[in-house]
Design a protein around this motif. Structure first.
Motif, PDB file in Angstrom:
ATOM      1  N   PRO A 233      -7.377  22.005 -23.466  1.00 62.85           N
ATOM      2  CA  PRO A 233      -8.122  21.304 -22.121  1.00 62.85           C
ATOM      3  C   PRO A 233      -7.871  22.863 -21.339  1.00 62.85           C
ATOM      4  CG  PRO A 233      -6.863  19.680 -22.479  1.00 62.85           C
ATOM      5  CD  PRO A 233      -6.338  21.024 -23.574  1.00 62.85           C
ATOM      6  N   ALA A 234      -7.426  23.722 -21.630  1.00 63.89           N
ATOM      7  CA  ALA A 234      -7.211  24.842 -20.750  1.00 63.89           C
ATOM      8  C   ALA A 234      -8.323  26.335 -21.180  1.00 63.89           C
ATOM      9  CB  ALA A 234      -5.539  26.091 -21.034  1.00 63.89           C
ATOM     10  N   LEU A 235      -9.116  25.974 -21.991  1.00 61.00           N
ATOM     11  CA  LEU A 235     -10.326  26.709 -22.868  1.00 61.00           C
ATOM     12  C   LEU A 235     -11.401  26.548 -21.631  1.00 61.00           C
ATOM     13  CD1 LEU A 235     -11.802  28.206 -23.988  1.00 61.00           C
ATOM     14  CD2 LEU A 235     -11.516  27.465 -25.895  1.00 61.00           C
ATOM     15  N   LEU A 236     -11.600  24.539 -20.649  1.00 62.06           N
ATOM     16  CA  LEU A 236     -12.296  24.675 -20.373  1.00 62.06           C
ATOM     17  C   LEU A 236     -12.100  25.058 -18.992  1.00 62.06           C
ATOM     18  CD1 LEU A 236     -14.513  22.349 -19.951  1.00 62.06           C
ATOM     19  CD2 LEU A 236     -13.215  20.975 -19.950  1.00 62.06           C
ATOM     20  N   ALA A 237     -10.631  24.815 -18.152  1.00 60.90           N
ATOM     21  CA  ALA A 237     -10.036  25.557 -17.151  1.00 60.90           C
ATOM     22  C   ALA A 237     -10.444  26.817 -17.298  1.00 60.90           C
ATOM     23  CB  ALA A 237      -9.383  25.082 -17.212  1.00 60.90           C
ATOM     24  N   THR A 238     -10.594  27.756 -17.898  1.00 58.58           N
ATOM     25  CA  THR A 238     -10.802  28.886 -17.966  1.00 58.58           C
ATOM     26  C   THR A 238     -12.104  29.589 -18.086  1.00 58.58           C
ATOM     27  OG1 THR A 238      -8.735  29.854 -19.314  1.00 58.58           O
ATOM     28  CG2 THR A 238     -10.782  31.222 -19.626  1.00 58.58           C
ATOM     29  N   LEU A 239     -12.653  28.848 -18.803  1.00 55.89           N
ATOM     30  CA  LEU A 239     -15.146  28.543 -18.795  1.00 55.89           C
ATOM     31  C   LEU A 239     -15.457  28.433 -17.586  1.00 55.89           C
ATOM     32  CD1 LEU A 239     -15.684  27.160 -22.565  1.00 55.89           C
ATOM     33  CD2 LEU A 239     -15.454  29.544 -21.836  1.00 55.89           C
ATOM     34  N   LYS A 240     -14.563  27.511 -16.697  1.00 53.53           N
ATOM     35  CA  LYS A 240     -14.906  26.802 -15.468  1.00 53.53           C
ATOM     36  C   LYS A 240     -14.635  28.470 -14.394  1.00 53.53           C
ATOM     37  CE  LYS A 240     -15.248  22.148 -15.783  1.00 53.53           C
ATOM     38  NZ  LYS A 240     -16.719  21.913 -14.869  1.00 53.53           N
ATOM     39  N   LYS A 241     -13.519  29.054 -14.847  1.00 57.04           N
ATOM     40  CA  LYS A 241     -12.923  29.796 -13.929  1.00 57.04           C
ATOM     41  C   LYS A 241     -14.082  31.189 -14.214  1.00 57.04           C
ATOM     42  CE  LYS A 241      -9.612  32.825 -12.678  1.00 57.04           C
ATOM     43  NZ  LYS A 241      -9.982  33.917 -12.505  1.00 57.04           N
ATOM     44  N   CYS A 242     -14.642  31.236 -14.998  1.00 56.70           N
ATOM     45  CA  CYS A 242     -15.338  32.373 -15.066  1.00 56.70           C
ATOM     46  C   CYS A 242     -16.993  31.797 -14.380  1.00 56.70           C
ATOM     47  CB  CYS A 242     -15.628  32.259 -16.500  1.00 56.70           C
ATOM     48  SG  CYS A 242     -13.984  32.960 -17.360  1.00 56.70           S
ATOM     49  N   GLU A 243     -17.328  30.571 -14.794  1.00 56.29           N
ATOM     50  CA  GLU A 243     -18.615  30.061 -13.998  1.00 56.29           C
ATOM     51  C   GLU A 243     -18.951  30.491 -12.746  1.00 56.29           C
ATOM     52  OE1 GLU A 243     -21.435  26.633 -13.702  1.00 56.29           O
ATOM     53  OE2 GLU A 243     -19.143  26.359 -14.305  1.00 56.29           O
ATOM     54  N   ILE A 279     -15.584  18.224 -26.110  1.00 52.94           N
ATOM     55  CA  ILE A 279     -15.095  18.920 -26.911  1.00 52.94           C
ATOM     56  C   ILE A 279     -13.580  19.343 -26.593  1.00 52.94           C
ATOM     57  CG2 ILE A 279     -14.565  20.222 -29.167  1.00 52.94           C
ATOM     58  CD1 ILE A 279     -17.808  20.338 -30.146  1.00 52.94           C
ATOM     59  N   LEU A 280     -14.238  19.912 -25.601  1.00 58.08           N
ATOM     60  CA  LEU A 280     -13.512  21.059 -24.643  1.00 58.08           C
ATOM     61  C   LEU A 280     -12.227  20.688 -23.890  1.00 58.08           C
ATOM     62  CD1 LEU A 280     -15.738  24.252 -23.021  1.00 58.08           C
ATOM     63  CD2 LEU A 280     -14.232  24.320 -25.370  1.00 58.08           C
ATOM     64  N   ARG A 281     -13.034  19.065 -23.765  1.00 59.47           N
ATOM     65  CA  ARG A 281     -11.342  18.520 -22.991  1.00 59.47           C
ATOM     66  C   ARG A 281     -11.011  17.359 -23.912  1.00 59.47           C
ATOM     67  NH1 ARG A 281     -14.358  12.760 -19.840  1.00 59.47           N
ATOM     68  NH2 ARG A 281     -15.217  11.687 -22.032  1.00 59.47           N
ATOM     69  N   THR A 282     -11.002  17.594 -24.517  1.00 60.01           N
ATOM     70  CA  THR A 282     -10.049  16.373 -25.709  1.00 60.01           C
ATOM     71  C   THR A 282      -8.535  18.075 -25.961  1.00 60.01           C
ATOM     72  OG1 THR A 282     -11.017  17.108 -27.473  1.00 60.01           O
ATOM     73  CG2 THR A 282     -11.341  15.664 -26.481  1.00 60.01           C
TER      74      THR A 282
END
Length: 282
Positions: A233-243, A279-282
């Motif tokens: 899930p940390a990857l999803l948070a990182t992508l949202k931060k980049c967005e 996929i990213l939230r699991t």
């Protein structure tokens, strides 16, 4: 047999003394350390093969060649003058993008040798260099011009998480408890992760845990394919931060082309997040 025995004791003696002298003796050598290494090696070879020489005389000679430099090394820790005398100092060979020919001559360096040293630093154009110094060890330190230096997160104003060293938790099929404890995990977690990957501990040659807590393994049986670890899930948070950062950059920049680029990248990243959200939230 005499030569074998003398060589064995000379090797052990030399190994002990090298450990005492420290890692500097096997790193980039200064002039003094270079002479010291050659002489000690020659003395060790002489007492190993020359049976006419008294063994203990050679040992005494090696001790003299070790104790004096060791004493000087302790003294140089407290005196900059002694450090410069015994270790030498670096010589600037390129300054403000210009080669200092007089300094090259002083070090008996040719232009070809300078270019060869630059190539070892992956620099193939002299015009790309802002500053270069020939260190006392003989290595060349190179500073590229500002516009040619690699872009870092600091240039973009980004703050990254502190990277922790990767820990090898299994080596040669044996669990390494100290590195495992350094990751903040235990054997139970490790066994669970191995079960998820479908491998047994006995078949693991090397296993490492990275800074994000991901476990990667290398198996003895190279024919087996190990599934890649799932996204966190940390990857999803990182992508949202980049967005969010891209949107912020597009709002704060005054350059039309940069603004358009940030907006386009933000739109593309938003689409990627939407496509991979489940996929990213699991």
């Amino acid at each position: 047999m005499s030569i074998v025995i003398r060589s064995f004791f000379a090797l052990v003696f030399l190994f002990v003394l090298t450990r005492i002298l420290g890692k500097k003796q096997i790193s980039q050598l200064t002039f003094f350390e270079y002479v010291l290494g050659i002489t000690i090696g020659d003395l060790a070879g002489a007492i190993s093969t020359d049976v006419d020489v008294e063994f203990w005389h050679g040992v005494i000679a090696i001790l003299v060649w070790v104790l004096i430099p060791l004493t000087l090394e302790i003294l140089t820790l407290k005196s900059k003058t002694l450090r410069l005398w015994f270790e030498g100092r670096g010589t600037v060979v390129i300054k403000d993008g210009k080669i200092l020919e007089d300094n090259l001559k002083k070090e008996r360096y040719t232009g070809d040798e300078l270019l060869a040293q630059l190539r070892t630093k992956s620099v193939f154009r002299m015009a790309d260099v802002e500053f270069a110094m020939l260190e006392a060890s003989g290595d060349l330190s190179v500073l590229l011009k500002s516009e040619l230096q690699p872009l870092t997160p600091n240039h973009l104003g980004m703050k990254l998480n502190i990277e922790k060293p990767t820990q090898s938790v299994i080596m040669d099929g044996v669990i390494q408890d100290e590195p495992l404890a350094a990751t903040g995990r235990g054997r139970g977690w490790l066994h669970t992760e191995l079960v998820k990957l479908g491998v047994t501990k006995e078949n693991v040659f090397l296993a490492q845990v990275d800074t994000h807590g991901e476990l990667t393994v290398d198996l003895y049986d190279d024919k087996l394919k190990v599934p890649q670890p799932s996204e966190r899930p940390a990857l999803l948070a990182t992508l949202k931060k980049c967005e969010a950062d891209l949107e912020l950059f597009s709002l704060t920049t005054s350059h039309p082309q940069a603004k358009k680029m940030y907006e386009a990248c933000s739109v593309q990243l938003t689409k990627v997040i939407q496509d991979l959200y489940m996929i990213l939230r699991t």
